[in-house]
Design a protein around this motif. Structure first.
Motif, PDB file in Angstrom:
ATOM      1  N   ALA A  34       0.829  -1.208   0.000  1.00 23.42           N
ATOM      2  CA  ALA A  34       0.000   0.000   0.000  1.00 23.42           C
ATOM      3  C   ALA A  34       0.864   1.259   0.000  1.00 23.42           C
ATOM      4  CB  ALA A  34      -0.933   0.012   1.210  1.00 23.42           C
ATOM      5  N   HIS A  35       2.155   1.102  -0.237  1.00 23.14           N
ATOM      6  CA  HIS A  35       3.058   2.257  -0.145  1.00 23.14           C
ATOM      7  C   HIS A  35       2.720   3.324  -1.187  1.00 23.14           C
ATOM      8  CE1 HIS A  35       6.532   4.385   1.231  1.00 23.14           C
ATOM      9  NE2 HIS A  35       7.132   4.341   0.062  1.00 23.14           N
ATOM     10  N   GLY A  36       2.336   2.912  -2.392  1.00 25.47           N
ATOM     11  CA  GLY A  36       1.958   3.883  -3.411  1.00 25.47           C
ATOM     12  C   GLY A  36       0.735   4.682  -3.010  1.00 25.47           C
ATOM     13  N   GLU A  37      -0.245   4.007  -2.404  1.00 22.26           N
ATOM     14  CA  GLU A  37      -1.442   4.708  -1.945  1.00 22.26           C
ATOM     15  C   GLU A  37      -1.134   5.653  -0.783  1.00 22.26           C
ATOM     16  OE1 GLU A  37      -2.907   1.150  -4.162  1.00 22.26           O
ATOM     17  OE2 GLU A  37      -1.311   1.568  -2.724  1.00 22.26           O
ATOM     18  N   LEU A  38      -0.273   5.222   0.130  1.00 17.62           N
ATOM     19  CA  LEU A  38       0.108   6.093   1.245  1.00 17.62           C
ATOM     20  C   LEU A  38       0.865   7.316   0.737  1.00 17.62           C
ATOM     21  CD1 LEU A  38       1.192   3.377   3.835  1.00 17.62           C
ATOM     22  CD2 LEU A  38      -0.813   4.859   3.968  1.00 17.62           C
ATOM     23  N   LEU A  73      -0.022   5.831  12.835  1.00 15.08           N
ATOM     24  CA  LEU A  73      -1.368   5.344  13.138  1.00 15.08           C
ATOM     25  C   LEU A  73      -1.716   4.105  12.315  1.00 15.08           C
ATOM     26  CD1 LEU A  73      -3.379   8.679  13.460  1.00 15.08           C
ATOM     27  CD2 LEU A  73      -2.693   7.114  15.293  1.00 15.08           C
ATOM     28  N   VAL A  74      -1.234   4.048  11.073  1.00 12.52           N
ATOM     29  CA  VAL A  74      -1.485   2.862  10.249  1.00 12.52           C
ATOM     30  C   VAL A  74      -0.930   1.620  10.935  1.00 12.52           C
ATOM     31  CG1 VAL A  74      -0.822   1.693   8.112  1.00 12.52           C
ATOM     32  CG2 VAL A  74      -1.673   4.034   8.030  1.00 12.52           C
ATOM     33  N   TYR A  75       0.259   1.761  11.513  1.00 16.15           N
ATOM     34  CA  TYR A  75       0.813   0.605  12.219  1.00 16.15           C
ATOM     35  C   TYR A  75       0.058   0.319  13.515  1.00 16.15           C
ATOM     36  CZ  TYR A  75       3.602  -2.536  14.923  1.00 16.15           C
ATOM     37  OH  TYR A  75       3.982  -3.618  15.680  1.00 16.15           O
ATOM     38  N   THR A  94      -2.124  -5.095   3.688  1.00 13.63           N
ATOM     39  CA  THR A  94      -1.657  -3.861   3.025  1.00 13.63           C
ATOM     40  C   THR A  94      -2.365  -3.666   1.688  1.00 13.63           C
ATOM     41  OG1 THR A  94       0.228  -4.942   1.902  1.00 13.63           O
ATOM     42  CG2 THR A  94       0.599  -4.091   4.128  1.00 13.63           C
ATOM     43  N   ILE A  95      -2.661  -4.766   0.974  1.00 12.44           N
ATOM     44  CA  ILE A  95      -3.403  -4.638  -0.284  1.00 12.44           C
ATOM     45  C   ILE A  95      -4.796  -4.086  -0.017  1.00 12.44           C
ATOM     46  CG2 ILE A  95      -4.425  -5.919  -2.197  1.00 12.44           C
ATOM     47  CD1 ILE A  95      -2.055  -7.836  -2.051  1.00 12.44           C
ATOM     48  N   ALA A  96      -5.464  -4.624   1.013  1.00  8.72           N
ATOM     49  CA  ALA A  96      -6.797  -4.135   1.367  1.00  8.72           C
ATOM     50  C   ALA A  96      -6.744  -2.668   1.794  1.00  8.72           C
ATOM     51  CB  ALA A  96      -7.379  -4.994   2.486  1.00  8.72           C
ATOM     52  N   LEU A  97      -5.700  -2.303   2.531  1.00 14.21           N
ATOM     53  CA  LEU A  97      -5.541  -0.908   2.936  1.00 14.21           C
ATOM     54  C   LEU A  97      -5.399  -0.005   1.726  1.00 14.21           C
ATOM     55  CD1 LEU A  97      -4.999   1.321   5.039  1.00 14.21           C
ATOM     56  CD2 LEU A  97      -2.578   0.649   4.993  1.00 14.21           C
ATOM     57  N   GLY A  98      -4.626  -0.432   0.734  1.00 18.16           N
ATOM     58  CA  GLY A  98      -4.446   0.367  -0.464  1.00 18.16           C
ATOM     59  C   GLY A  98      -5.761   0.587  -1.211  1.00 18.16           C
ATOM     60  N   ILE A  99      -6.556  -0.480  -1.337  1.00 17.99           N
ATOM     61  CA  ILE A  99      -7.845  -0.360  -2.020  1.00 17.99           C
ATOM     62  C   ILE A  99      -8.767   0.592  -1.254  1.00 17.99           C
ATOM     63  CG2 ILE A  99      -9.912  -1.642  -2.714  1.00 17.99           C
ATOM     64  CD1 ILE A  99      -8.080  -4.078  -3.132  1.00 17.99           C
ATOM     65  N   LEU A 100      -8.765   0.479   0.067  1.00 15.61           N
ATOM     66  CA  LEU A 100      -9.588   1.367   0.896  1.00 15.61           C
ATOM     67  C   LEU A 100      -9.182   2.826   0.715  1.00 15.61           C
ATOM     68  CD1 LEU A 100     -11.661   1.880   3.158  1.00 15.61           C
ATOM     69  CD2 LEU A 100      -9.818   1.439   4.814  1.00 15.61           C
ATOM     70  N   MET A 217       0.616   4.628  -9.603  1.00 14.29           N
ATOM     71  CA  MET A 217       1.422   3.859 -10.534  1.00 14.29           C
ATOM     72  C   MET A 217       2.904   4.164 -10.365  1.00 14.29           C
ATOM     73  SD  MET A 217       1.145   1.500 -12.700  1.00 14.29           S
ATOM     74  CE  MET A 217       2.238   0.655 -13.836  1.00 14.29           C
ATOM     75  N   ILE A 218       3.225   5.419 -10.098  1.00  8.83           N
ATOM     76  CA  ILE A 218       4.631   5.780  -9.865  1.00  8.83           C
ATOM     77  C   ILE A 218       5.133   5.073  -8.619  1.00  8.83           C
ATOM     78  CG2 ILE A 218       6.235   7.681  -9.433  1.00  8.83           C
ATOM     79  CD1 ILE A 218       4.345   9.508 -10.940  1.00  8.83           C
ATOM     80  N   GLY A 219       4.298   5.041  -7.576  1.00 10.38           N
ATOM     81  CA  GLY A 219       4.689   4.336  -6.361  1.00 10.38           C
ATOM     82  C   GLY A 219       4.876   2.856  -6.589  1.00 10.38           C
ATOM     83  N   LEU A 220       4.029   2.274  -7.426  1.00 15.41           N
ATOM     84  CA  LEU A 220       4.149   0.845  -7.721  1.00 15.41           C
ATOM     85  C   LEU A 220       5.390   0.548  -8.555  1.00 15.41           C
ATOM     86  CD1 LEU A 220       2.711  -1.844  -7.273  1.00 15.41           C
ATOM     87  CD2 LEU A 220       1.442  -1.447  -9.391  1.00 15.41           C
ATOM     88  N   LYS A 221       5.741   1.463  -9.473  1.00 17.55           N
ATOM     89  CA  LYS A 221       6.930   1.263 -10.308  1.00 17.55           C
ATOM     90  C   LYS A 221       8.219   1.373  -9.504  1.00 17.55           C
ATOM     91  CE  LYS A 221       6.885   3.535 -14.235  1.00 17.55           C
ATOM     92  NZ  LYS A 221       6.604   4.667 -15.153  1.00 17.55           N
ATOM     93  N   ALA A 222       8.148   1.981  -8.320  1.00 18.98           N
ATOM     94  CA  ALA A 222       9.338   2.065  -7.475  1.00 18.98           C
ATOM     95  C   ALA A 222       9.618   0.747  -6.767  1.00 18.98           C
ATOM     96  CB  ALA A 222       9.175   3.185  -6.441  1.00 18.98           C
ATOM     97  N   PHE A 223       8.610  -0.139  -6.693  1.00 13.22           N
ATOM     98  CA  PHE A 223       8.825  -1.420  -6.020  1.00 13.22           C
ATOM     99  C   PHE A 223       9.866  -2.280  -6.734  1.00 13.22           C
ATOM    100  CE2 PHE A 223       7.601  -5.942  -5.573  1.00 13.22           C
ATOM    101  CZ  PHE A 223       7.992  -6.111  -4.261  1.00 13.22           C
TER     102      PHE A 223
END
Length: 289
Positions: A34-38, A73-75, A94-100, A217-223
């Motif tokens: 969920a790093h890209g969403e955060l 707080l997320v943690y 984390t995937i569910a958090l990203g979708i939310l 997408m930029i956050g995901l491409k950094a993975f």
């Protein structure tokens, strides 16, 4: 020389984002998808603070502080409950958090393209950085900020008391807990720092190019950049970001611009086949995933 400048800027973007992946994985062994969403939430926090004040010297620091707080707080409210659970459960969380977060952003801010720089009165000008090579002033600031962030992280992890505790928690959490280290406090701090660095990247990108959900997408491409270098190595994140950025820019220039979103994941697949623990990662750490 313009290609070199473009590679440097893109690698700085990926490096600033990917250090968040590395920090969380290195210390808590959680793969935060969920790093890209955060990161995107951090940029929208800047948009929110810009609606209250037009002073960038106030809006940007307040948004950064809110990002730090939200990361902790997320943690504390969510990921702490995954302690002791399977690795897969933590990843799916984390995937569910990203979708939310994607849904909440659309509800509260809409999916329209927005420009935080407008209410803040920030204008990006063209700057010559190399002979025959120009980048925007905000891109130059991003490169400088990335260098400062990595220098600060290296110094913090090696020289500070809390940095040593973070390293101890990552290497042997049971022994660290027995020596009196508060693991939950360490993990909360790591999540806060990771979201802060990602949010800074998101803020600078949104100030330069505007803001919408494509920032994810930029956050995901950094993975892939983080994994190429090694998920437990900050130095690896730098090298991996440079490799991915160089491949992406060169293929866009000489092959097809449509490959922009494909190249990082092609490199990721190749690395997973050849050396799945990354260039500077450790085989033992990956086996635990």
């Amino acid at each position: 020389m313009q290609l070199v400048a473009n590679i440097i800027v893109l690698s700085a973007i990926y490096a600033l984002i990917s250090c968040g992946y590395v920090l969380i994985y290195r210390v808590s062994r959680v793969l935060n998808l969920a790093h890209g969403e955060l990161m995107m939430v951090g940029a929208y926090l800047l948009l929110m603070t810009a609606s209250f004040t037009s002073n960038p010297m106030v809006a940007i620091p307040v948004a950064a502080i809110l990002s730090l707080t939200m990361g902790a707080l997320v943690y504390l409210l969510l990921m702490r409950r995954m302690t002791g659970e399977s690795v897969l459960a933590a990843i799916l969380t984390t995937i569910a958090l990203g979708i939310l977060l994607r849904g909440l952003i659309v509800i509260f801010f809409s999916a329209a393209h927005q420009y935080p720089a407008v209410p803040l009165g920030i204008h990006s000008s063209s700057v010559q950085v190399l002979p025959g090579a120009r980048i925007s002033s905000l891109s130059l600031i991003l490169v400088i900020v990335t260098a400062l962030v990595y220098a600060s992280l290296f110094a913090f992890l090696r020289l500070s008391r809390w940095g040593l505790r973070m390293r101890a928690a990552g290497q042997n959490p049971l022994l660290a807990a027995q020596r009196g280290i508060n693991l939950h406090g360490i993990y909360a701090m790591v999540w806060a720092i990771a979201m802060f660095t990602g949010s800074v990247a998101g803020m600078l990108i949104s100030l330069d190019a505007g803001l919408d959900q494509t920032l994810i997408m930029i956050g995901l491409k950094a993975f892939p950049a983080a994994l190429v270098g090694g998920l437990d190595s900050l130095l690896g994140a730098l090298i991996g970001s440079l490799i991915v950025a160089a491949a992406e820019v060169l293929l866009i220039q000489y092959v097809n611009p449509l490959l922009a979103d494909v190249v990082p994941f092609l490199i990721l697949i190749v690395m997973l086949v050849v050396r799945p623990w990354g260039l500077f990662g450790t085989r033992e750490a990956l086996d635990r995933v």
